[in-house]
Design an enzyme around this catalytic site. Structure first.
Site, PDB file in Angstrom:
ATOM      1  CE  LYS A   1      -0.058  74.689  82.225  1.00  0.00           C
ATOM      2  NZ  LYS A   1      -0.218  74.769  83.713  1.00  0.00           N
TER       3      LYS A   1
ATOM      4  NE  ARG B   1       3.042  78.581  82.387  1.00  0.00           N
ATOM      5  CZ  ARG B   1       2.178  79.762  82.413  1.00  0.00           C
ATOM      6  NH1 ARG B   1       2.338  79.848  80.907  1.00  0.00           N
ATOM      7  NH2 ARG B   1       0.623  80.362  82.405  1.00  0.00           N
TER       8      ARG B   1
ATOM      9  CE1 TYR C   1       1.386  84.541  92.703  1.00  0.00           C
ATOM     10  CE2 TYR C   1      -0.704  84.517  91.027  1.00  0.00           C
ATOM     11  CZ  TYR C   1       0.526  83.859  91.805  1.00  0.00           C
ATOM     12  OH  TYR C   1       1.945  83.242  90.425  1.00  0.00           O
TER      13      TYR C   1
ATOM     14  CG  HIS D   1      -2.409  83.207  85.482  1.00  0.00           C
ATOM     15  ND1 HIS D   1      -3.012  84.041  87.169  1.00  0.00           N
ATOM     16  CD2 HIS D   1      -1.705  82.571  85.483  1.00  0.00           C
ATOM     17  CE1 HIS D   1      -1.031  83.145  87.467  1.00  0.00           C
ATOM     18  NE2 HIS D   1      -0.904  82.675  86.983  1.00  0.00           N
TER      19      HIS D   1
ATOM     20  CG  HIS E   1       6.132  77.637  88.530  1.00  0.00           C
ATOM     21  ND1 HIS E   1       6.320  78.256  87.319  1.00  0.00           N
ATOM     22  CD2 HIS E   1       5.588  78.874  88.995  1.00  0.00           C
ATOM     23  CE1 HIS E   1       5.413  78.504  87.010  1.00  0.00           C
ATOM     24  NE2 HIS E   1       4.569  78.701  87.818  1.00  0.00           N
TER      25      HIS E   1
ATOM     26  NE  ARG F   1       3.325  82.303  86.114  1.00  0.00           N
ATOM     27  CZ  ARG F   1       2.746  82.476  84.772  1.00  0.00           C
ATOM     28  NH1 ARG F   1       3.721  82.935  83.930  1.00  0.00           N
ATOM     29  NH2 ARG F   1       2.096  82.534  84.167  1.00  0.00           N
TER      30      ARG F   1
END
Length: 413
Positions: free
Chosen positions: A286, A262, A393, A384, A358, A361
């Site tokens: 994150k 990120r 995805y 994640h 992003h 990513r």
């Protein structure tokens, strides 16, 4: 020409150094050289400081009288005669910092704390201690709550206890359509947290957080925006690696494209986060998490090229620094996003819903899926927390989805 060479040969610097405030000018010049200012930035800053000191003398002010108010008065005086430049105030504030470091002037007086500041300070403590939010998340609440208070409590914080359910509902109805559905959801999230805080600390008798409606937004309704492998390579090839800026941007874009980091994770990387012996990087991920990522050969080579022939000399431990002085790390991930946007524009890539960091990513996840990686493996690479985040995805693998389609009634259409 280095900064020190420029100062030694500058007529402006010699003239100011031989003036009545030569010692202060020498200290200021040393600070400019330390911060890595180039020829033009040094000349501009010295010219401003010389003009300020001359104006102060004509106004019967001593260097010990300088402070932010005096700087404001001088900039107002200068602005009435010529156009001010964006860096003028920063250059003069740098002089004040030098004077304070050498005890020439008194420390800056703290800004008066208003009732509104006290409310925000208490709200920030509540989010940090009671709700466990990270500082970056807390900052995002401030502009939303300030706007809310300006409209709903124009008389100030003393009106907090008078906020009604109707006030909250009308405010959301007015502003829910200002931007996207995601922005409206963030607004409601911030208002809900703030109203819950008011009741928690006794500033409002009712828990109005339950009066904040929910904004409907279909989750995973759209396809993720991604680039093809050829487009990603085109973006990387567009960096001019013969320049220091180009080597820095290439290393940043390589991290985004090859590791799926990120923007904020790239911006906060430090020199100490890279373990060259084990070939790993420690990521400030994150949610205040720490993660280990492999240092891929092409990523490592890009970083080494930047460190050897691109990174300015600086005491800052951040991996990536500003190319313009002062050479410090990025203030936030927004700088990385702007580097990505510029690179996409330079490569002639347009027409996508998102033009920022992003998209790389998403592109990495899509490429991994088409190469045979499972959704679980992709989730591990992208770190994640929820499998639902990775499942989006699955929609980009059109060929795999064709096998799940039911026959059309009546035959092929």
């Amino acid at each position: 020409m280095t900064d020190g060479d420029y100062l030694s040969g500058s007529q402006l610097f010699r003239r100011l150094k031989n003036g009545p405030h030569g010692h202060l000018v020498e200290l200021y010049g040393a600070r400019l050289a330390k911060d890595g200012f180039g020829r033009h930035g040094t000349w501009r800053s010295l010219n401003l400081v010389g003009a300020l000191l001359s104006w102060a003398s004509s106004s019967r002010l001593e260097p010990t009288d300088l402070n932010e108010c005096v700087v404001d008065r001088y900039l107002e005086h200068r602005g009435s005669k010529q156009r001010l430049h964006p860096g003028d105030r920063a250059a003069l504030n740098r002089l004040l910092a030098v004077l304070r470091e050498t005890d020439v002037i008194a420390p800056a007086l703290p800004s008066p704390i208003t009732q509104e500041d006290q409310i925000f300070a208490g709200f920030s403590r509540y989010l940090r201690q009671e709700r466990g939010l990270a500082p970056r998340s807390i900052i995002t609440h401030a502009p939303i709550i300030r706007r809310f208070l300006v409209e709903v409590c124009p008389a100030g914080p003393e009106d907090l206890s008078r906020i009604s359910q109707a006030d909250v509902t009308r405010y959301i109805e007015r502003h829910a359509g200002d931007a996207s559905a995601a922005s409206a959801k963030r607004m409601c999230w911030s208002l809900r947290a703030f109203l819950r805080y008011l009741h928690h600390c006794g500033l409002h008798p009712l828990g109005l957080d339950t009066s904040v409606p929910s904004i409907r937004r279909w989750k995973h309704a759209s396809l993720p925006t991604y680039l093809s492998a050829a487009q990603v390579q085109k973006v990387l090839d567009g960096c001019d690696r013969s320049t220091a800026r180009g080597r820095r941007d290439y290393a940043i874009l390589t991290m985004l494209a090859k590791l799926g980091l990120r923007a904020s994770e790239v911006a906060t990387l430090t020199l100490d986060d890279i373990d060259w012996r084990s070939g790993e990087m420690h990521i400030h991920a994150k949610g205040r998490q720490r993660a280990r990522m492999p240092l891929l050969p092409d990523v490592g080579a890009a970083i080494v090229a930047y460190l050897r022939n691109g990174r300015p000399t600086s005491a800052c431990r951040r991996l990536f620094l500003r190319t313009l002085a002062p050479h410090v790390g990025f203030a936030s991930g927004c700088a990385v996003t702007m580097i990505a946007k510029t690179a996409l524009k330079r490569a002639g890539i347009s027409g996508y819903a998102h033009h920022g960091a992003h998209i790389f990513r998403h592109s990495l996840a899509t490429e991994l899926l088409r190469s045979g990686a499972t959704l679980s493996e992709i989730g591990q690479v992208l770190r994640h927390e929820s499998h639902d985040t990775t499942r989006i995805y699955a929609k980009v693998d059109i060929e795999a989805l064709r096998t799940l389609c039911l026959p059309w009634p009546g035959g092929v259409q």
